[in-house]
Design an enzyme around this catalytic site. Structure first.
Site, PDB file in Angstrom:
ATOM      1  N   ASP A   9       0.880  -1.157   0.000  1.00 36.03           N
ATOM      2  CA  ASP A   9       0.000   0.000   0.000  1.00 36.03           C
ATOM      3  C   ASP A   9       0.928   1.220   0.000  1.00 36.03           C
ATOM      4  OD1 ASP A   9      -2.328   1.657   0.508  1.00 36.03           O
ATOM      5  OD2 ASP A   9      -1.570   1.821   2.558  1.00 36.03           O
ATOM      6  N   ASP A  11      -0.034   5.085   0.847  1.00 36.45           N
ATOM      7  CA  ASP A  11      -0.258   6.069   1.909  1.00 36.45           C
ATOM      8  C   ASP A  11      -0.185   5.408   3.289  1.00 36.45           C
ATOM      9  OD1 ASP A  11      -0.877   8.278   0.160  1.00 36.45           O
ATOM     10  OD2 ASP A  11      -2.852   7.414  -0.155  1.00 36.45           O
TER      11      ASP A  11
HETATM   12  C1  BG6 Z   1      -5.742   5.811   0.230  1.00 34.18           C
HETATM   13  C2  BG6 Z   1      -5.766   6.579   1.531  1.00 34.18           C
HETATM   14  O1  BG6 Z   1      -4.452   5.360  -0.023  1.00 34.18           O
HETATM   15  O2  BG6 Z   1      -6.165   6.653  -0.841  1.00 34.18           O
HETATM   16  C3  BG6 Z   1      -7.151   7.172   1.758  1.00 34.18           C
HETATM   17  O3  BG6 Z   1      -5.442   5.708   2.606  1.00 34.18           O
HETATM   18  C4  BG6 Z   1      -7.545   8.028   0.558  1.00 34.18           C
HETATM   19  O4  BG6 Z   1      -7.127   7.946   2.942  1.00 34.18           O
HETATM   20  C5  BG6 Z   1      -7.479   7.185  -0.699  1.00 34.18           C
HETATM   21  O5  BG6 Z   1      -8.864   8.538   0.726  1.00 34.18           O
HETATM   22  C6  BG6 Z   1      -7.826   7.989  -1.956  1.00 34.18           C
HETATM   23  O6  BG6 Z   1      -6.829   8.967  -2.145  1.00 34.18           O
HETATM   24  P1  BG6 Z   1      -6.869  10.103  -3.233  1.00 34.18           P
HETATM   25  O7  BG6 Z   1      -5.451  10.580  -3.299  1.00 34.18           O
HETATM   26  O8  BG6 Z   1      -7.324   9.482  -4.519  1.00 34.18           O
HETATM   27  O9  BG6 Z   1      -7.822  11.148  -2.762  1.00 34.18           O
HETATM   28 MG    MG Z   2      -2.594   3.175   3.627  1.00 32.85          MG
END
Ligand code: BG6
Ligand code: MG
Length: 212
Positions: A9, A11
């Site tokens: 993963d 984030d």
């Molecule tokens: C995930 C995060 O990786 O991505 C979430 O953990 C986030 O918190 C999701 O909402 C979507 O991210 P983005 O960058 O498309 O808004």
């Molecule tokens: Mg994550």
């Protein structure tokens, strides 16, 4: 067990964008007068942007139209992208990079499985756009974690079966997704305590303990 690949993963695992997500949602929630704290933020880990917004709006005293919600999601993403511009390759922890290089040296393919539609921007800010053998992200899927779609896509791009791959996740929704897809699920941070995780780690380097 002889694993062929590790799917990370992004984030909260490779980098600490999870805090930027919090700050960006917090700016929106404050403007709308909706309570939002770090505990609420944990529910958003791994969850798509629109689903995250719907969770935040659970605490709103009023209802919003779909059009308003789209504008809020866009506003949050603009806040978020401004924060991402502060990121540099120095935000990729040296130990994370060294561990991934060692895993590759031990013969593993490395992939990313992220719900984020900003994945490519983040990898570029970190200076690792071409580092992974495969990247599957939020721009390519229709169902967010806990659905396994993004991990199955990453495995397919890597040319491995789910049973041959490890997924590393900091989100409870991500552990559920990994297990639903048939992967070996490694939990880190909040997800280290998830009962369905096959293995718990408190640092990326601990992955070296399970790979010969
Ligand atoms: C995930 C995060 O990786 O991505 C979430 O953990 C986030 O918190 C999701 O909402 C979507 O991210 P983005 O960058 O498309 O808004
Ligand atoms: Mg994550």
């Amino acid at each position: 067990m002889q694993f062929k690949a590790i799917i990370f993963d992004l984030d909260g695992v490779i980098c600490h964008t999870d805090h930027y997500h919090f700050q960006a949602w917090k700016q929106l929630a404050d403007r709308l007068g909706i309570p939002f704290n770090e505990e609420d933020n944990d529910r958003l880990r791994g969850v798509s942007r629109m689903e995250s917004l719907n969770i935040i709006l659970e605490k709103s005293p009023r209802l919003y139209s779909d059009q308003e919600k789209l504008a809020f999601a866009e506003e949050k993403n603009e806040n978020y992208k401004k924060l991402l511009m502060q990121m540099t390759p120095a935000d990729l922890p040296e130990k994370t990079l060294a561990t991934m290089q060692e895993l590759r040296a031990r013969g593993l393919l490395l992939g990313i499985g992220s719900s984020s539609r900003n994945t490519k921007l983040i990898l570029s800010r970190l200076g690792i756009s071409d580092f992974f053998d495969a990247v599957a992200d939020g721009t390519e899927i229709s169902r967010s974690k806990p659905d396994p779609e993004v991990f199955l896509l990453a495995a397919e791009k890597l040319g491995v079966l789910p049973a041959e791959a490890i997924v590393v996740e900091d989100a409870n929704a991500g552990i559920q997704a990994a297990k639903a897809g048939g992967f070996f699920a490694v939990g880190i941070a909040v997800a280290a305590g998830h009962p369905a995780a096959d293995y718990a780690i408190n640092s990326i380097q601990m992955l070296l303990d399970i790979i010969e």
